[in-house]
Write a protein that holds these residues in place. Structure first.
Motif, PDB file in Angstrom:
ATOM      1  N   GLY A   1       5.886 -81.363 -75.238  1.00 55.55           N
ATOM      2  CA  GLY A   1       7.002 -80.447 -75.488  1.00 55.55           C
ATOM      3  C   GLY A   1       7.320 -79.667 -74.233  1.00 55.55           C
ATOM      4  N   CYS A   2       7.500 -80.392 -73.120  1.00 59.22           N
ATOM      5  CA  CYS A   2       7.631 -79.731 -71.809  1.00 59.22           C
ATOM      6  C   CYS A   2       9.013 -79.134 -71.605  1.00 59.22           C
ATOM      7  N   SER A   3       9.971 -79.484 -72.456  1.00 62.24           N
ATOM      8  CA  SER A   3      11.324 -78.960 -72.349  1.00 62.24           C
ATOM      9  C   SER A   3      11.890 -79.177 -70.944  1.00 62.24           C
ATOM     10  N   THR A   4      12.472 -78.157 -70.337  1.00 61.02           N
ATOM     11  CA  THR A   4      13.168 -78.329 -69.060  1.00 61.02           C
ATOM     12  C   THR A   4      12.244 -78.253 -67.840  1.00 61.02           C
TER      13      THR A   4
ATOM     14  N   MET B   1      15.031 -78.055 -60.679  1.00 54.48           N
ATOM     15  CA  MET B   1      15.943 -76.978 -60.284  1.00 54.48           C
ATOM     16  C   MET B   1      16.075 -75.987 -61.430  1.00 54.48           C
ATOM     17  N   PHE B   2      15.848 -74.736 -61.108  1.00 54.55           N
ATOM     18  CA  PHE B   2      15.931 -73.702 -62.133  1.00 54.55           C
ATOM     19  C   PHE B   2      16.847 -72.584 -61.641  1.00 54.55           C
ATOM     20  N   PRO B   3      17.464 -71.853 -62.576  1.00 49.51           N
ATOM     21  CA  PRO B   3      18.439 -70.841 -62.151  1.00 49.51           C
ATOM     22  C   PRO B   3      17.812 -69.801 -61.203  1.00 49.51           C
ATOM     23  N   LEU B   4      18.499 -69.566 -60.125  1.00 52.08           N
ATOM     24  CA  LEU B   4      18.045 -68.586 -59.136  1.00 52.08           C
ATOM     25  C   LEU B   4      17.893 -67.204 -59.772  1.00 52.08           C
ATOM     26  N   SER B   5      18.745 -66.945 -60.762  1.00 49.00           N
ATOM     27  CA  SER B   5      18.725 -65.628 -61.418  1.00 49.00           C
ATOM     28  C   SER B   5      17.385 -65.354 -62.109  1.00 49.00           C
ATOM     29  N   GLN B   6      16.624 -66.417 -62.393  1.00 45.86           N
ATOM     30  CA  GLN B   6      15.335 -66.241 -63.077  1.00 45.86           C
ATOM     31  C   GLN B   6      14.188 -65.964 -62.115  1.00 45.86           C
ATOM     32  N   MET B   7      14.425 -66.151 -60.814  1.00 46.43           N
ATOM     33  CA  MET B   7      13.304 -66.164 -59.874  1.00 46.43           C
ATOM     34  C   MET B   7      12.575 -64.831 -59.766  1.00 46.43           C
TER      35      MET B   7
ATOM     36  N   SER C   1      13.871 -73.590 -52.419  1.00 50.52           N
ATOM     37  CA  SER C   1      14.966 -73.208 -51.541  1.00 50.52           C
ATOM     38  C   SER C   1      16.206 -72.972 -52.391  1.00 50.52           C
ATOM     39  N   ALA C   2      16.953 -71.979 -52.018  1.00 50.81           N
ATOM     40  CA  ALA C   2      18.138 -71.632 -52.798  1.00 50.81           C
ATOM     41  C   ALA C   2      19.237 -72.650 -52.551  1.00 50.81           C
ATOM     42  N   ASN C   3      19.826 -73.100 -53.639  1.00 48.95           N
ATOM     43  CA  ASN C   3      20.868 -74.112 -53.562  1.00 48.95           C
ATOM     44  C   ASN C   3      21.999 -73.636 -54.488  1.00 48.95           C
ATOM     45  N   TYR C   4      22.972 -72.911 -53.933  1.00 47.72           N
ATOM     46  CA  TYR C   4      23.970 -72.215 -54.746  1.00 47.72           C
ATOM     47  C   TYR C   4      23.256 -71.348 -55.781  1.00 47.72           C
ATOM     48  N   ALA C   5      23.535 -71.559 -57.058  1.00 46.04           N
ATOM     49  CA  ALA C   5      22.941 -70.686 -58.081  1.00 46.04           C
ATOM     50  C   ALA C   5      21.566 -71.170 -58.543  1.00 46.04           C
ATOM     51  N   MET C   6      21.085 -72.246 -57.900  1.00 42.40           N
ATOM     52  CA  MET C   6      19.828 -72.828 -58.371  1.00 42.40           C
ATOM     53  C   MET C   6      18.720 -72.711 -57.322  1.00 42.40           C
ATOM     54  N   ALA C   7      17.487 -72.669 -57.827  1.00 43.10           N
ATOM     55  CA  ALA C   7      16.328 -72.734 -56.945  1.00 43.10           C
ATOM     56  C   ALA C   7      15.776 -74.153 -57.036  1.00 43.10           C
TER      57      ALA C   7
END
Lengths: 189, 274
Positions: free
Chosen positions: B109-112, B151-157, B178-184
Motif C-alpha cells: 500500500g505504498c501509494s504515491t 517527484m513530490f510537491p515542493l510545498s510539502q518539503m 532538486s527543485a523542478n518548478y513546483a516539484m521536488a
C-alpha cells in the motif's frame, strides 16, 4: 436492529475548558456513549483522554479502530484520523484528506453518526474558530437527530457555534452550566 | 456538499458486487463507513446525476473505472510520517537487518511513494541501500506511476524536512532533491533499489520472503476478517525474526498471528519470533 442513542460532542479552540467544566456533572448512569471530536495537535492523544478522565468517574478512553461502542463510556477521537461509525456500532478510523483543514473533522463524524443513529443522535458543537461541524449538524437534522450548540456568548471563540446557529436548524443553544443537565436527561430520551 | 444521503446502503452493496463481477476487484471486506464515504465523494466530484448513471459508467467504462479505483482508495501519505516510527527504524530495526547479506523490504500500500523514498534515505544514511531492495506495491496502478517518478510537491518539503529532522535525520534534507518548478525531484540514486508493482492485498498471494514489511494505514479500511487475512499473508511473507510495521492505530492484537509476534516498545512494530 435495536435503536441506540449516542451523543457526539465536537469542538475546536476553546472547547477543552468547556469539557472540563461539564464532565464532572455528567451522571454515572448514562445509557449511551459520548464521543468527543476535538481539533488538536498531533501526538497529544493520551494527554487529552488522561486529562478528561480526571474529571469524571465514567470510563474515558482514546477509541480504537473496530472497537465496539459501549454505553456509558466516553470516547476521545485520536488526533490525525477521521472517525466514522459502522452499522454494527463499531468505530472505523480513516486517514483520508483533511476536511475544513481538519483531521479529525467534526463534519465527518457528525455525518457518519447521523447515517447510523438517525433520529437517536444528539450532536453538540462547542467553541471554535472555523465552521467544521456546521454541515454535520445540517445532516443530523435531516436524519431527525438533535443539534445542540454552545451559546456563542459563553464561548471563548464564538465563530463555530455562531455559524451553526446561522446555517443549521438548531434545537438548543446551551450555556456551559446547562449542558450536563440536558445530557443527563438524554438517558430517558 | 457531498453528503451520505446521495447513495443508499443497498446501492453501495450493488456497486461492490458490480465491481467484483466486472473487474475482479474485491471490496467486500472493506469497512463500509469509509467505503460509502468514498463512493459518495466520487459521486459528487464527478457530478453524477443518478445512481443508475453512476453505476452504468463504472460498469461500462474501463477508463473511468481506473479513476474510480484511484479515488475509492485513500492515497494520503507523507515523507517521514510519524517521525518516532522512522527513528525506531533507524536505530533499532534497520541496524539489526544490516547484519544480513541482503535486505528485502515490502511496502504494501505504498501509494504515491513518499514512504519508499523515506525508507531509501534512511537505508542510504546507514550504508545499507546498496544491499537492499524495496518492493513497493499498491492496488492502484495510477499512484504507482506517480511513485516511480520520485517527484513530490515542493510545498510539502518544509513539513517533510521537519519530520526528517525529528526522526533523527542528520543531513540537510534539501540535499536529497532538486527543485523542478513546483516539484521536488528526488535523487535518482534512491530510486534504483525500488521495484514498483501492483499487488492487491485482498486477492493476490505472497510473492517473496521479506525481512521487513511495512503496511501503514491500510488495514484501517478493512473489516476484521479481512484484516486477519491480510495479516496472515504478511506472516506467510515474513522471515523468522523479520519485522512487521503497521500504522499508529493498527495492531496484530486479537489476530491469529499475534502469538508469534513480539512488539517493540512504544512503536507499532512487531518482530516475528517463530
Amino acid at each position: 436492529m435495536e435503536n441506540k442513542t449516542a451523543l457526539i460532542i465536537g469542538g475546536s479552540a476553546g472547547s477543552l475548558d468547556v469539557l472540563i467544566r461539564v464532565l464532572p456533572d455528567i451522571d454515572i448512569n448514562i445509557q449511551f456513549p459520548i464521543v468527543i471530536v476535538v481539533h488538536r495537535k498531533q501526538g497529544t492523544d493520551s494527554i487529552l483522554s488522561d486529562l478528561l478522565a480526571t474529571k469524571t468517574t465514567l470510563r474515558v478512553k482514546e477509541l480504537e479502530e473496530k472497537e465496539t461502542i459501549l454505553d456509558g463510556c466516553i470516547y476521545v477521537v485520536p488526533s490525525d484520523y477521521h472517525l466514522l461509525i459502522e452499522k454494527d456500532y463499531t468505530f472505523s478510523l480513516d486517514y483520508s484528506e483533511k476536511v475544513n483543514y481538519s483531521r479529525p473533522s467534526i463534519d465527518v463524524t457528525f455525518q457518519s453518526a447521523a447515517d447510523i443513529y438517525k433520529d437517536r443522535l444528539v450532536c453538540l458543537l462547542l467553541s471554535g474558530s472555523n465552521a467544521d461541524g456546521v454541515n454535520g449538524l445540517i445532516m443530523v437534522k435531516k436524519m431527525g437527530g438533535k443539534a445542540w450548540v454552545q451559546d456563542p456568548e459563553s464561548a471563548q471563540v464564538s465563530y463555530m457555534p455562531a455559524q451553526a446557529i446561522l446555517k443549521a436548524n438548531i434545537d438548543k443553544v446551551l450555556k456551559i452550566e446547562e449542558m450536563a443537565g440536558y445530557i443527563n436527561a438524554l438517558t430517558s430520551y | 456538499m457531498p453528503h451520505l444521503l446521495s447513495i443508499t446502503d443497498d446501492e453501495v452493496e450493488i456497486l461492490i458486487n458490480d465491481v467484483l463481477d466486472q473487474y475482479g476487484y474485491d471490496f467486500t471486506g472493506y469497512s463500509r463507513a469509509s467505503l460509502k464515504r468514498r463512493l459518495v465523494r466520487i459521486y459528487a466530484l464527478d457530478k453524477h446525476v443518478s445512481f443508475a448513471e453512476y453505476r452504468y459508467k463504472v460498469i461500462n467504462d474501463p477508463i473511468y473505472f481506473k479513476r474510480f479505483v484511484e479515488q475509492i482508495t485513500v492515497n494520503v501519505t507523507e515523507m517521514f510520517r510519524d517521525p518516532s516510527f522512522y527513528k525506531a527504524l533507524r536505530y533499532k530495526v534497520l541496524p539489526n537487518l544490516g547484519t544480513y547479506p541482503f535486505i528485502r523490504i515490502w511496502l504494501a500500500g505504498c501509494s504515491t511513494g513518499e514512504e519508499a523514498f523515506s525508507m531509501a534515505i534512511v537505508l542510504k544514511e546507514l550504508g545499507l541501500l546498496h544491499k537492499s531492495l524495496i518492493y513497493a506495491t499498491d492496488i492502484n496502478p495510477v499512484v504507482l506511476e506517480k511513485a516511480a517518478e520520485g517527484m513530490f510537491p515542493l510545498s510539502q518539503m518544509k513539513q517533510y524536512s521537519e519530520n526528517y529532522i525529528a526522526s533523527g535525520g542528520p543531513k540537510d534534507f534539501s540535499s536529497y532533491y532538486s527543485a523542478n518548478y513546483a516539484m521536488a525531484k528526488f535523487d535518482p540514486e534512491l530510486r534504483k533499489k525500488m521495484i514498483f508493482s501492483t499487488h492487491n492485498l485482498v486477492s493476490d498471494h505472497s510473492f517473496n520472503e521479506f525481512q521487513l514489511i511495512l503496511c501503514r494505514n491500510v488495514l484501517i479500511y478493512f473489516d476484521r476478517d479481512l484484516q486477519f487475512k491480510v495479516l496472515q499473508l504478511f506472516d506467510n511473507s515474513l522471515e523468522s525474526l523479520g519485522y512487521l510495521a503497521l500504522g499508529t492505530k493498527e495492531t496484530t492484537d486479537f489476530s491469529p498471528i499475534s502469538k508469534n509476534y513480539k512488539r517493540l516498545e512504544s512503536e507499532k512494530i512487531w518482530r516475528k519470533t517463530s
